[in-house]
Design a protein around this motif. Structure first.
Motif, PDB file in Angstrom:
ATOM      1  N   THR A  90      14.862  20.953  10.591  1.00  0.00           N
ATOM      2  CA  THR A  90      13.919  22.071  10.602  1.00  0.00           C
ATOM      3  C   THR A  90      12.576  21.642  11.187  1.00  0.00           C
ATOM      4  O   THR A  90      11.998  22.334  12.037  1.00  0.00           O
ATOM      5  CB  THR A  90      13.719  22.614   9.179  1.00  0.00           C
ATOM      6  OG1 THR A  90      14.983  23.040   8.674  1.00  0.00           O
ATOM      7  CG2 THR A  90      12.743  23.761   9.148  1.00  0.00           C
ATOM      8  N   ASN A  91      12.073  20.498  10.760  1.00  0.00           N
ATOM      9  CA  ASN A  91      10.802  19.988  11.295  1.00  0.00           C
ATOM     10  C   ASN A  91      10.921  19.624  12.767  1.00  0.00           C
ATOM     11  O   ASN A  91       9.957  19.779  13.527  1.00  0.00           O
ATOM     12  CB  ASN A  91      10.325  18.796  10.477  1.00  0.00           C
ATOM     13  CG  ASN A  91       9.845  19.210   9.112  1.00  0.00           C
ATOM     14  OD1 ASN A  91       9.400  20.329   8.906  1.00  0.00           O
ATOM     15  ND2 ASN A  91       9.968  18.314   8.156  1.00  0.00           N
ATOM     16  N   PHE A  92      12.076  19.135  13.188  1.00  0.00           N
ATOM     17  CA  PHE A  92      12.287  18.816  14.596  1.00  0.00           C
ATOM     18  C   PHE A  92      12.162  20.067  15.455  1.00  0.00           C
ATOM     19  O   PHE A  92      11.491  20.058  16.487  1.00  0.00           O
ATOM     20  CB  PHE A  92      13.652  18.166  14.801  1.00  0.00           C
ATOM     21  CG  PHE A  92      14.015  17.974  16.241  1.00  0.00           C
ATOM     22  CD1 PHE A  92      13.414  16.980  16.989  1.00  0.00           C
ATOM     23  CD2 PHE A  92      14.938  18.805  16.862  1.00  0.00           C
ATOM     24  CE1 PHE A  92      13.725  16.804  18.329  1.00  0.00           C
ATOM     25  CE2 PHE A  92      15.259  18.639  18.197  1.00  0.00           C
ATOM     26  CZ  PHE A  92      14.655  17.640  18.929  1.00  0.00           C
ATOM     27  N   GLN A 138      10.544  22.727  14.783  1.00  0.00           N
ATOM     28  CA  GLN A 138       9.143  23.129  14.780  1.00  0.00           C
ATOM     29  C   GLN A 138       8.329  22.259  15.739  1.00  0.00           C
ATOM     30  O   GLN A 138       7.496  22.754  16.479  1.00  0.00           O
ATOM     31  CB  GLN A 138       8.571  23.033  13.374  1.00  0.00           C
ATOM     32  CG  GLN A 138       7.142  23.501  13.269  1.00  0.00           C
ATOM     33  CD  GLN A 138       6.617  23.440  11.849  1.00  0.00           C
ATOM     34  OE1 GLN A 138       7.323  23.022  10.937  1.00  0.00           O
ATOM     35  NE2 GLN A 138       5.378  23.848  11.667  1.00  0.00           N
ATOM     36  N   SER A 139       8.602  20.976  15.758  1.00  0.00           N
ATOM     37  CA  SER A 139       7.816  20.063  16.591  1.00  0.00           C
ATOM     38  C   SER A 139       8.071  20.247  18.080  1.00  0.00           C
ATOM     39  O   SER A 139       7.195  19.937  18.889  1.00  0.00           O
ATOM     40  CB  SER A 139       8.091  18.611  16.198  1.00  0.00           C
ATOM     41  OG  SER A 139       9.398  18.242  16.578  1.00  0.00           O
ATOM     42  N   ILE A 140       9.251  20.738  18.465  1.00  0.00           N
ATOM     43  CA  ILE A 140       9.505  20.960  19.889  1.00  0.00           C
ATOM     44  C   ILE A 140       9.169  22.385  20.311  1.00  0.00           C
ATOM     45  O   ILE A 140       9.442  22.779  21.447  1.00  0.00           O
ATOM     46  CB  ILE A 140      10.954  20.611  20.285  1.00  0.00           C
ATOM     47  CG1 ILE A 140      11.959  21.504  19.597  1.00  0.00           C
ATOM     48  CG2 ILE A 140      11.235  19.140  20.025  1.00  0.00           C
ATOM     49  CD1 ILE A 140      13.380  21.364  20.135  1.00  0.00           C
ATOM     50  N   GLY A 141       8.593  23.160  19.405  1.00  0.00           N
ATOM     51  CA  GLY A 141       8.120  24.488  19.754  1.00  0.00           C
ATOM     52  C   GLY A 141       9.153  25.593  19.623  1.00  0.00           C
ATOM     53  O   GLY A 141       8.943  26.691  20.118  1.00  0.00           O
ATOM     54  N   SER A 146      13.201  27.227  13.691  1.00  0.00           N
ATOM     55  CA  SER A 146      12.624  26.524  12.554  1.00  0.00           C
ATOM     56  C   SER A 146      12.437  27.461  11.359  1.00  0.00           C
ATOM     57  O   SER A 146      12.762  27.103  10.222  1.00  0.00           O
ATOM     58  CB  SER A 146      11.278  25.912  12.949  1.00  0.00           C
ATOM     59  OG  SER A 146      10.670  25.290  11.857  1.00  0.00           O
TER      60      SER A 146
END
Length: 95
Positions: free
Chosen positions: A18-20, A22-25, A30
């Motif tokens: 989930t955080n991944f 979010q981090s790639i936009g 996410s």
């Protein structure tokens, strides 16, 4: 307590995936994954499982929702990695 911690090994991977996203936009993915664990899967399971197993169904709803959401997260990340793999085979574009 044993029932609740039954799915702990897979919860970590679901949170990281989930955080991944979010981090790639990829905000929509996410948000979907964040909501899937505690809302989209847990609430229906809290309604369905007690009809079959009584009080034990309430306790098993949380690990079941964790496992299902981790499986959905794994499918989504594998799909994304395949897309990255296809894009990675292209020649780099020069400016």
């Amino acid at each position: 307590m044993r029932i609740i911690v039954a799915a702990f090994p897979v919860i970590g991977s679901q949170i990281v995936i989930t955080n991944f996203f979010q981090s790639i936009g990829r905000v929509k993915q996410s948000i979907f994954l964040s909501l899937s664990r505690q809302l989209l899967f847990l609430i229906p399971l809290l309604i369905i499982l007690p009809g079959f197993w009584g009080t034990d169904g309430v306790w098993w709803a949380m690990p079941c929702s964790d496992i299902v959401s981790a499986a959905v997260s794994a499918i989504m990340i594998l799909s994304l990695l395949r897309t990255f793999g296809k894009e990675g085979n292209e020649e780099p574009k020069t400016l």
